[in-house]
Scaffold this active site. Structure first.
Site, PDB file in Angstrom:
ATOM      1  N   SER A 114     -17.413 -20.059  21.188  1.00 58.72           N
ATOM      2  CA  SER A 114     -17.184 -19.061  22.611  1.00 58.72           C
ATOM      3  C   SER A 114     -18.158 -19.251  23.341  1.00 58.72           C
ATOM      4  CB  SER A 114     -17.064 -17.287  22.453  1.00 58.72           C
ATOM      5  OG  SER A 114     -15.551 -16.846  21.454  1.00 58.72           O
ATOM      6  N   GLY A 115     -18.384 -19.697  24.800  1.00 57.56           N
ATOM      7  CA  GLY A 115     -18.985 -19.732  25.782  1.00 57.56           C
ATOM      8  C   GLY A 115     -20.119 -20.811  26.048  1.00 57.56           C
ATOM      9  N   HIS A 126     -16.162 -12.850  28.304  1.00 59.44           N
ATOM     10  CA  HIS A 126     -15.355 -12.269  27.541  1.00 59.44           C
ATOM     11  C   HIS A 126     -16.950 -11.890  26.258  1.00 59.44           C
ATOM     12  CE1 HIS A 126     -14.558 -15.619  25.006  1.00 59.44           C
ATOM     13  NE2 HIS A 126     -15.168 -14.789  24.070  1.00 59.44           N
ATOM     14  N   GLY A 151     -17.481 -18.265  17.592  1.00 58.39           N
ATOM     15  CA  GLY A 151     -18.495 -17.988  17.369  1.00 58.39           C
ATOM     16  C   GLY A 151     -19.242 -19.331  18.246  1.00 58.39           C
ATOM     17  N   ASP A 171     -12.740 -16.092  32.742  1.00 59.63           N
ATOM     18  CA  ASP A 171     -13.522 -16.032  31.943  1.00 59.63           C
ATOM     19  C   ASP A 171     -14.993 -16.495  32.098  1.00 59.63           C
ATOM     20  OD1 ASP A 171     -14.267 -15.150  29.062  1.00 59.63           O
ATOM     21  OD2 ASP A 171     -13.242 -16.725  28.472  1.00 59.63           O
TER      22      ASP A 171
END
Length: 269
Positions: free
Chosen positions: A217-218, A73, A215, A121
């Site tokens: 995320s990932g 995402h 922020g 994801d």
């Protein structure tokens, strides 16, 4: 599966991973704290340009000199990306840090931006050139395929996300926070994430105090194995809109569920 194992072994043997030169200072400070500079050297900042200015949008993990693992995402082809490596303070021009241009980006084919909680994801970003590894830029390790961690296993989340849920201030300094694993049996209870969480995910936190936030995320869920080597067991995927909500732990893509996909993409591209 043989190709997957050989590729992982080759990367680890040639470059080494999960053993930072600058070891992290570990603590269980409530709410997290500034990380020791360069103690999570596989952590990267994904940045996009808007109106001529670069800004952080997501985290990621360097798992090969030319490959960054992040959340699907976080990848949007309408933006131009760069990857910040060796960073501690985003606003500063730090010695030893570099910004790498991106050549290609890959989302998992089954990922849906409309329904991210469906799973898959995970994404990969191929850098335009291999990055030079230093004491500030090192590789994160991928756990063995199928690995799951027990309830309350000690892990740490790192990133530059919002400092509190509902806020608008992201951290300028890399943060770390103690985030113990919540096993699937607990996380899938009706009073927790119930059917939203899948076995291809890993939950961590949920105490109502510490969590991932916008922020982050990932970015990685960092966990040490029995040999004291750090492995990236999770990729920040989703969580409560309040970030630090009781019984709503941060949910990560479980990396060990996607070893074969990672290897196939890296070897064929």
């Amino acid at each position: 599966m043989i190709r997957c194992v050989l590729a992982a072994l080759l990367i680890a043997t040639v470059y080494g991973c999960g053993n930072p030169v600058h070891q992290p200072i570990l603590s269980r400070v409530v709410g997290g704290e500034n990380a020791r500079p360069n103690s999570w050297p596989w952590q990267v900042s994904l940045q996009v340009t808007r109106e001529g200015r670069w800004g952080h949008i997501c985290g990621g993990s360097l798992i090969d000199p030319r490959w960054v693992m992040t959340a699907a995402h976080c990848i949007n082809n309408k933006y131009t990306y760069r990857v910040g490596l060796g960073k501690q303070v985003l606003s500063e021009d730090e010695a030893g840090s570099v910004y790498a241009p991106v050549e290609k980006m890959f989302r998992h084919e089954k990922f849906s931006m409309i329904f991210a909680a469906n799973g898959y994801d995970i994404g990969l970003i191929k850098l335009a050139e291999p990055v030079v590894l230093t004491d500030k830029i090192e590789l994160g390790c991928i756990p063995a395929a199928g690995t799951t961690l027990p309830n309350n296993y000690n892990c740490y989340i790192t990133g530059w996300g919002l400092l509190k849920g509902g806020g608008s201030t992201a951290s300028n300094i890399l943060q770390q926070a103690f985030l113990p694993v919540v096993d699937y049996a607990t996380c899938s209870k009706p009073s927790w994430w119930w059917f939203t969480v899948k076995e291809s995910m890993v939950c961590a936190g949920g105490d109502g105090v510490v969590s991932g936030c916008n922020g982050d995320s990932g970015g990685p869920l960092n966990c040490q194995n029995d040999a004291a080597t750090w492995e990236v067991h999770g990729i920040v995927s989703f969580g409560s809109s309040l970030c630090n909500q009781k019984n709503k732990p941060t949910v990560f893509t479980r990396v060990s569920a996607y070893n074969e996909w990672l290897t196939e993409k890296m070897m064929n591209n």
